[in-house]
Every structure is written in C-alpha cells, then in structure tokens.
Design an enzyme around this catalytic site. Sequence first.
Site, PDB file in Angstrom:
ATOM      1  N   GLY A   1      94.698  -0.844  12.024  1.00 47.62           N
ATOM      2  CA  GLY A   1      95.763  -0.114  11.488  1.00 47.62           C
ATOM      3  C   GLY A   1      95.424   0.268  10.053  1.00 47.62           C
TER       4      GLY A   1
ATOM      5  N   HIS B   1      96.283  -3.360  19.509  1.00 43.78           N
ATOM      6  CA  HIS B   1      95.519  -4.859  19.405  1.00 43.78           C
ATOM      7  C   HIS B   1      96.536  -5.848  18.725  1.00 43.78           C
ATOM      8  CE1 HIS B   1      93.123  -3.822  15.537  1.00 43.78           C
ATOM      9  NE2 HIS B   1      94.281  -4.311  15.266  1.00 43.78           N
TER      10      HIS B   1
ATOM     11  N   TYR C   1      74.498  17.997  15.582  1.00 42.28           N
ATOM     12  CA  TYR C   1      73.986  17.549  16.679  1.00 42.28           C
ATOM     13  C   TYR C   1      74.991  17.089  17.854  1.00 42.28           C
ATOM     14  CZ  TYR C   1      75.049  12.752  14.919  1.00 42.28           C
ATOM     15  OH  TYR C   1      75.760  11.840  14.446  1.00 42.28           O
TER      16      TYR C   1
ATOM     17  N   SER D   1      80.605   6.340  15.337  1.00 38.62           N
ATOM     18  CA  SER D   1      80.615   5.698  16.824  1.00 38.62           C
ATOM     19  C   SER D   1      81.920   4.769  17.217  1.00 38.62           C
ATOM     20  CB  SER D   1      79.538   4.696  16.925  1.00 38.62           C
ATOM     21  OG  SER D   1      78.367   5.366  16.844  1.00 38.62           O
TER      22      SER D   1
END
Length: 653
Positions: free
Chosen positions: A163, A426, A455, A475
């Site tokens: 959150g 969650h 990239y 990621s």
Amino acid sequence: MSDYDNSPYSRREAPLDLASVFLGPKGENADVFERLLLEAFRDHVFWRRNYHPEDGFRVFESEKHQPGYEQSISTLSQELMGLLGELKAGVPFFSPRYIGHMTSDLTMASMIGYFATMLYNPNNVASEASPVTTRMELEVAAQLARMIGYDPTRQWGHLTSGGTVANYEALWVARNVKYLPVAVRWAAEQMQMRGLSVRLPDGAVAGLDELDLWRLLNVAPTDALDLAAAFRDRVGDAYQAVHAMAAHSLEGLGYQEFGRRLAQVYGDALGPAVVLVPSTAHYSWEKICRSLGIGGAQLVHVPVDRRFRMDPAALEDTLRQRAEKRQPVIACVSVIGTTEESAVDRLDQIADVRDRMALELGMGFYLHADAAWGGYAASLTRNPDGSRRAYEEALRDFAPEVWPEEGVYRGLCAMERTDSVTIDPHKLGFIPYPAGAVSFRDGRSRDLVAVEAPYLFHRGASEWGYIGRFIFEGSKPGAAAASVWMSHKALPLDARGYGKLIGETARGALVLHRRLSAGDWGEFRVVPLPTPDMNIVCFAVGHPSLQTLEETNAFVGRIYGAMSVGDARSARTLEYFVTKTELRQPEYGDSAMPTVQALGFTRDDYHRAGAVAVIRCTVMDPFLASGRGNVDFIGGFARTLRSVFEQELPVRG
C-alpha cells in the site's frame, strides 16, 4: 462478457462454503492442498523436460552417486530441516487465537498460484520476461477497477509491493497532474501554439493563455489530462508532444528550477501546495510527502468525527481556509478502513464537498481513496454480473447483524468518484506478500510518470505489457500477479465471494465488540471504541488504582507485552495475540475524548499524557464467531484477557 460472468460462482447454484477456501487452522484441507501443489510441481518438471528435448540432460544419474553431489544434497536436506524447525517459532497467523496485526490464513488458491508460478520466476517489469503473468496482472487490475466502479475502457492499474508504494504512485500522479497545465502552457508558448482552451472547475471554458497561476493550478485532473491530449493532437506527433511537455514539467525540471520559473513568470503570489489527509491517515503519507519533495510540513490533517471518519464539515472549512490563503490543494486523501479502527470515511460526502468547492470557489484537486485495508469490502456491493446491489440486499446477507451500516456502504460505493484507489490484496484479499495495487480512473495519467528504458521499452512497439515504464518499482514478481489472479478465480469480487468472506470477519468483530462491552471485568474498566465499521476492535483498559492517564497507558502497554511476541516471549507460550496503538491528541483531537472520559480522565489529562493507549484486535478469521470446533475463542479470549489484567496490574505498597 465481464469477469464477473466468467466466475465459476456465477454459474453454480450452491453457495460458497468458506471451509473450502483455506488450508485450515489444523490443516484440515491438507490433502487437497498437497495434491494441487504436487500437480503444479510435476507439471513444471514436465514443461522443462519437453522444452527442446533434443538439448538432452545436463545432470547425469551417475553424478548423483558421487561424494560431492551426495554431500551437497545432504547439506540441503539438513538445512531444510533446520529452517523448518526455526519457522515453528513464528507467529500462528492461521489460528483463531491470532487477532493481532492485519494478517491471517491465506486462500489456498493464492498460495498454490504463487508456488506454481514461482517455479517459472517471471519478472513483470516487461512482458518479454513475463508474457503470461503480465497479462494476469493487467486482468487483476481491471477486475479491481470494475469492483471500484471505474470505466473499464479508461482505467489503468497494476500491482505493487504494498500500500505504501501504491499510495506513493497515486500522489506522484496527483502532484504531476496538478502542475500539468503550467507545463502545457509553457510548451505551447515555446511552439508558438495559440488557441488552446481548458475547462475550469465551475464548468466555464477559458483560453489557456488567459489564466493566472491560481486558476492554472486549480484545473481538475480530468480536465488537465484533456488539455494535454488537445496539445498532443495539435502537435500531431504524440512522442514529440510528450517530450515537449516533459521539458517544462515539474517532474522534468525539478522543484528548484520549476519554482524559479514560476516566480519569474507569475511572481511569488501563492502559498505552498498542500495534501489533505484525515488525522487517522497511515504514517506513510508523511514519508511520501517528504520523498516527493512536497514536504512533511505541507501534509494537513483534517479532523475526524467520533467514529474516526474524516469530518466533511471540517474538510470544507479546511478548503475554504486554503482558498483564502491562495494555497493550491494537490490532493485530498480519504481512508476506507483506517489502520487503527477500520473506520470508513463517508467518501460520498467528501466527494460532494469537492464538487461544491469546485462550483463555489473554483477549486480543483485530486481525490484519492486509501483503501489498502477496506478496498476488498467493495465486493459486497456487487452482484455476480457486476451490477451494484441495493443496500437492503447487502444488509440481509448478514442479518441479524446490522452490517454494513448505510454510511459505510455509501462510502464504499463512492470509491467510483475518486481519481485513484489503493487496495492491498495481501490484506483483506488473504493473499501472500507482496501484493498491493493501485487503480487509476483515467489511464492517461500513467504518461505523467513514464520513464524510458531503452533495453526494455522500444518506441513503436505495443505498450500493453511494458508495465515497468509507468511504475515506481523495477523488478516485480509475476508470482504475486498469478497469486491474486488465482484467488479471484476461486473467490469472485462480488457478494457471494469476497463479500461473503469479509462480511463474516465483520460479524466476528461485532460479536467480539459486544463481548468486551458486556463482559464481567470486576474492578477493571474495559472501554471499547465505537462499533467498528469493519473488522478491527479497539478498547482501552483502566482500573481505580491507576490514578493518571500515563499510568493507565503504561498498564495497556504491559497487557500488550504479555499478549504479543517479544525477545523474552515466544509465540508458543501465548494463548491469544493482540496489538496496541495510541490515539494521539495532536492527530485525534476531540474524537478520542469519549474514551478518555470513560476511563475517568479529563481533557487536561489527555493533553498532558499526549495520547490514550488502546488494545487493537484485527478479526480476519471468518469462523471466529461461528461456533465451529471445540473452543469458544471469543469467550476464551475474554477469560485470558481478565487473567492478564490481574497479572499485569501493578501492586501498590
């Protein structure tokens, strides 16, 4: 056909049995869970073996009998046994005895989805690294947006680590859209473009070059995005237009240079822009304002009422004061399920205030709902086909309990009137960490925070799967997206799925609240906060021998210490688990006075102590008040609580 129509529960007559959703406090569904986990693992191995089978094997059976191989596997097995032993000292979130923090047992669907996808390890930063789970993430975001009530053809959203990041992104967008009209004007002037117009909060249309700074900074978010779209259309090349606006934007120039230009062009006529939050807002909002450069001092706390909801009248007063001081409002944040009390703001009334201030004062600002805790409760407002249910229908689901209150229901429905919403799968999605989510009503807002990475993102290519370009994080686990996706398949976002689950937790909270209110506590004084809007129950504790509020707060601290895991207290030794919080006077003001007075103290005592401490119980177990099993957990909690009171009360000499 909507996702609601595709749900298995929209095609079956038998109602959902919540006993089928979880592994169970005693692992009652272990056979099902084990079978599905093994199926997921075997299927993954099958995929590996059938991917270019001509490549052959890289690990040979003969190696498995070599000393080095056997020693490595022996070490792996031994360390796993050690890890499993260590984990037994963890906290039993799965147990009805745990009513502490916002965590509980997880849906089997979410855990199986996470485990199955973890074996593939997709990274949802870009679809080329996660073609399946990126699609799932965008599907999940669309499902949440539909539950909220956003137009599915215009919305955009994604998952986050939690959150705090979701709220950060919402305020990041809010800040950038606040200053967007200035950037468009400067870009248009540089390109010698004339004739751009913009809609003002009162509905009038004005030429962009006619507006002073106050009116430029009070264009409503949708109208600011429409202005940027008109500029792009006039330029003719969207890529060139975006870069032209970025060159004059706050996010491109930075605060110092942008502020210098504002002062040079318009003079220093306006006060610093502010962000409005209820006094119950999560502490992360100050962190977010600091990190975005808005400044912690510009975070304005709006008073709450005695149900711990933002006071709409106080909000209106605050907005009038800011207008008088010529201070732009970047955003107003409403909370749907406060961290301490699970209070649900009357977002319908807050949105009405925004509409009224637009017409009367010409104020335009961003409206965000921090529904990290309570967002999934919006599912109880939806029919299986996605249509909105009447309040009376929802009320019948949980009779004889009067839940949800009508104000809570109206607040949940009003999320559709916001510009963005934070929801944490969650939390009340009962899904493993990390899984937060942010949903934007207008998908064009994502362009205001877009950053190129050569990239990963290639001009001219389809943008649907390149989530990383538009988000704060890099990621991100595709397994989290699959986990949420699977849970939504098993528990649809309507009244018969998540609505039923969350309603049962609220039922348990109401039963607990009544037990605390009517319990036999002897000389101890148990003072519950008002009936919870959702499923968090808080209560203060006093005793005649505790003569000051400071002593009373310290006593509550000892109760918490005796019922929580600490350096000297392991989970194995505890009967029940709780948490503690404080209603601090600077934030809560008069809203906490009924609790203070019920303990026998005065306003002066509250100001001197600075806070009143309360025990906090988060009810996430849908079976807490169901009478299943051998133990009356609410009665057992009350008996344990009385025993702890007596043990922890200081003995006076």
